[in-house]
Design an enzyme around this catalytic site. Structure first.
Site, short mmCIF file in Angstrom:
data_model
loop_
_atom_site.label_atom_id
_atom_site.label_comp_id
_atom_site.label_asym_id
_atom_site.label_seq_id
_atom_site.Cartn_x
_atom_site.Cartn_y
_atom_site.Cartn_z
N LYS A 212 0.82 -1.20 0.00
CA LYS A 212 0.00 0.00 0.00
C LYS A 212 0.86 1.26 0.00
CE LYS A 212 -4.06 1.98 2.27
NZ LYS A 212 -5.11 1.75 3.28
N GLU A 218 9.41 -5.57 4.92
CA GLU A 218 9.56 -6.96 4.50
C GLU A 218 9.43 -7.08 2.98
OE1 GLU A 218 7.05 -7.03 8.38
OE2 GLU A 218 7.34 -5.72 6.65
N GLY A 276 -5.78 -2.82 4.08
CA GLY A 276 -5.02 -3.93 3.53
C GLY A 276 -5.74 -5.27 3.61
N ARG A 277 -6.38 -5.55 4.74
CA ARG A 277 -7.03 -6.85 4.91
C ARG A 277 -8.37 -6.91 4.18
NH1 ARG A 277 -6.61 -3.78 9.21
NH2 ARG A 277 -8.39 -3.17 10.52
N GLU A 362 -7.10 -8.45 13.49
CA GLU A 362 -6.46 -7.17 13.21
C GLU A 362 -7.48 -6.04 13.25
OE1 GLU A 362 -2.77 -6.72 10.59
OE2 GLU A 362 -4.35 -5.89 9.32
N HIS A 393 -8.31 -34.95 13.97
CA HIS A 393 -7.23 -35.81 14.45
C HIS A 393 -6.12 -34.98 15.10
CE1 HIS A 393 -8.75 -39.56 12.64
NE2 HIS A 393 -9.31 -38.73 11.76
N LYS A 521 6.71 -3.18 14.37
CA LYS A 521 7.45 -2.88 13.15
C LYS A 521 8.40 -1.72 13.36
CE LYS A 521 4.97 -2.74 9.35
NZ LYS A 521 3.82 -2.47 8.46
#
Length: 575
Positions: A212, A218, A276-277, A362, A393, A521
């Site tokens: 964005k 990263e 963003g999400r 978030e 399981h 961050k």
């Protein structure tokens, strides 16, 4: 607009106190008793929409509670907040922005202007540009520096810039088109980028840098390493040419992408009113359009727009996102169940729990209400989960016999999505049985009868019975899709988006900022240089020790004298 001076804490309201009292009563009742008291309960506590059935009857809710939950939604102003949301008002108050991801898929009932620009027109321009690029790729007309056709696309992005697109591509595995392979790199751990690039031909590889701000540490680290990889493979090509031919930018900061070296015509926009999400519907969804074809990407958007219309228009009592939000608030904030499991019984949806974990936690992982005051109730639950049969399981033992109660969403499909006979019936039988078992449990008398039928002695029966008892009373929702196609997937994801929004409105928190993400961050960027230089000044004892150990083992230094930092001093610095 909603402002602090008129703010009234929802937890101090009469309806909140009434629900607290009802929660105490419902904790004493068994879910099976609710079904016994209401022969039509399954029908009355279900909602059938064009693409799925939502059965929420296995929740500790009776009609009086449901009525009061609807009153809670009204008192919290859900309808007004919903109208403001779709009207483009700045409901992301802490950042002063509207929240308009429904506009990306045509989900508004009227066009909205932001800074004098038509949102719908801007969105359509970018969609057409995406379509043109996808056609070029699928026709083999997009080439790299050497003239080789692009056959591999690597998406570099993290958080919403990768999780949404990758989740959708995995879910639509039977709807893929073309022969261009799409890969994802999200982790700054170089092992992931190394693994993805191994075996790829640099001359036919295109990188999408999705960020964005185009400053995400990263992502930009991975982008620079990707450029270095291209340079090693094509040393005769200047970096400028590699950036122009092998990189695409997807960003709300096109100037930053240009500064990085990407051509303006290869930069695809989205806007700061897209979180963003919530961005997979935007140009961030380019990998989806490449992997599945633009028509399927458009169908995904159309399915989400259908849910937008349902959310806008349906009365609260028949509104799927509102109902799911109210049940979540009820189970978490009133019944005291702090976690929620997402359990898809469809292998294609194996990434959905991780996607919803980000979307929910978030958004609503907050402790401050809209007045800036710390809340006195639980907000959003911890979201976790896994595909159903694998989970059975692994952690279902915990779901069934732990003293903790974890509400769950079971998600399945009527159509199997494959042609193997017998498999789907086994899968759905397990899904239905698990929700039934969580609700009913097994009491001591039933266990004793079962063991007696097996011929065990009374002594053995008495010894084994306590270990085989299941308390039951574990709530769940079931969402049964008719099929998993682009439209139904779009509707399903939008259903959860709006659920999360309504939860936030009721709990009086701001769902569209994520300041908690920024703190770590920021600290990380400061510590990067210390890992290299070894300056431990001002660090707490634990962090200083970790840096020192890393440097010693890494061979950066032979020894470092750790500063003497006491517990009190360390705590003070952390605060």
């Amino acid at each position: 607009m909603h402002n602090a001076p008129s703010f009234s804490a929802i937890s101090q309201s009469e309806i909140w106190r009434a629900l607290q009292a009802q929660a105490k009563q419902l904790k004493q009742r068994r879910l099976t008793d609710l079904f016994a008291d209401g022969p039509l309960r399954a029908r009355d506590f279900s909602l059938e929409l064009p693409r799925f059935l939502l059965d929420y009857s296995k929740n500790p809710v009776d009609r009086p509670v449901f009525v009061n939950l609807l009153r809670l939604a009204q008192e919290a102003g859900v309808e007004q907040w919903r109208d403001d949301f779709f009207a483009g008002k700045p409901i992301n108050v802490t950042e002063g922005r509207p929240v308009l991801h429904p506009a990306l898929r045509g989900g508004l009932d009227a066009d909205v202007e932001v800074d004098g620009v038509s949102v719908s027109e801007a969105v359509e321009v970018e969609l057409q540009r995406l379509k043109e690029l996808v056609v070029l790729l699928h026709n083999g007309d997009l080439t790299g520096c050497s003239g080789k056709r692009i056959t591999n696309v690597v998406n570099l992005g993290v958080g919403g810039s990768h999780l949404g697109p990758q989740t959708v591509i995995e879910a639509l595995r039977t709807h893929r088109k073309g022969d261009v392979a799409v890969h994802f790199v999200s982790n700054v751990d170089g092992a992931q980028l190394t693994d993805v690039l191994a075996g790829l031909d640099a001359e036919s590889t295109l990188f999408i840098v999705s960020s964005k701000t185009f400053t995400t540490g990263e992502t930009m680290t991975n982008a620079r390493s990707a450029l270095s990889w291209l340079q090693r493979a094509m040393p005769e090509r200047p970096a400028e040419a590699l950036l122009q031919q092998h990189f695409i930018g997807v960003t709300a900061s096109p100037d930053k992408a240009q500064q990085f070296g990407i051509l303006p015509e290869r930069i695809y926009r989205f806007w700061d009113w897209v979180g963003g999400r919530y961005s997979l519907w935007s140009s961030i969804g380019l990998p989806i359009a490449i992997a599945c074809g633009f028509d399927h990407f458009r169908a995904l958007l159309d399915g989400a727009a259908e849910m937008d219309r349902h959310f806008r228009e349906a009365p609260l009592a028949q509104n799927a996102p509102v109902i799911l939000a109210l049940l979540s608030v009820w189970n978490c904030s009133f019944m005291g169940y702090p976690a929620h499991a997402v359990l898809p019984y469809n292998q294609a949806l194996h990434m959905l729990p991780a996607y919803l974990q980000q979307a929910d936690m978030e958004s609503n992982g907050k402790s401050t209400n809209r007045a800036g005051v710390e809340v006195d109730y639980a907000t959003g639950p911890l979201i976790w989960g896994q595909t159903g049969i694998n989970g059975q399981h692994a952690f279902y033992q915990y779901l069934h016999q732990s003293p903790e109660v974890v509400p769950a969403d079971f998600i399945g499909t009527v159509a199997p999505g494959h042609e193997l006979s017998g498999h789907h019936e086994v899968l759905l039988a397990n899904m239905f049985a698990q929700s039934q078992a969580l609700m009913n449990g097994v009491d001591a008398e039933s266990v004793a009868r079962e063991l007696t039928a097996k011929g065990l002695s009374q002594e053995e029966i008495k010894r084994l019975t306590p270990f085989k008892v299941h308390r039951g009373g574990k709530p769940s929702n079931t969402i049964l899709l008719k099929e998993l196609d682009p439209r139904s997937l779009g509707a399903l994801i939008a259903l959860y988006e709006h659920k999360i929004f309504v939860q936030g409105v009721i709990l009086q928190i701001y769902s569209f900022d994520q300041w908690g993400v920024e703190l770590g961050k920021g600290l990380a960027s400061k510590l990067e240089s210390k890992l290299a230089a070894g300056d431990l000044t001002g660090e707490d004892g634990s962090t200083a020790q970790l840096i020192d150990y890393y440097r010693r083992v890494n061979g950066a230094v032979t020894s470092t004298e750790l500063p003497e930092v006491g517990v009190a001093e360390s705590a003070g610095e952390q605060a």
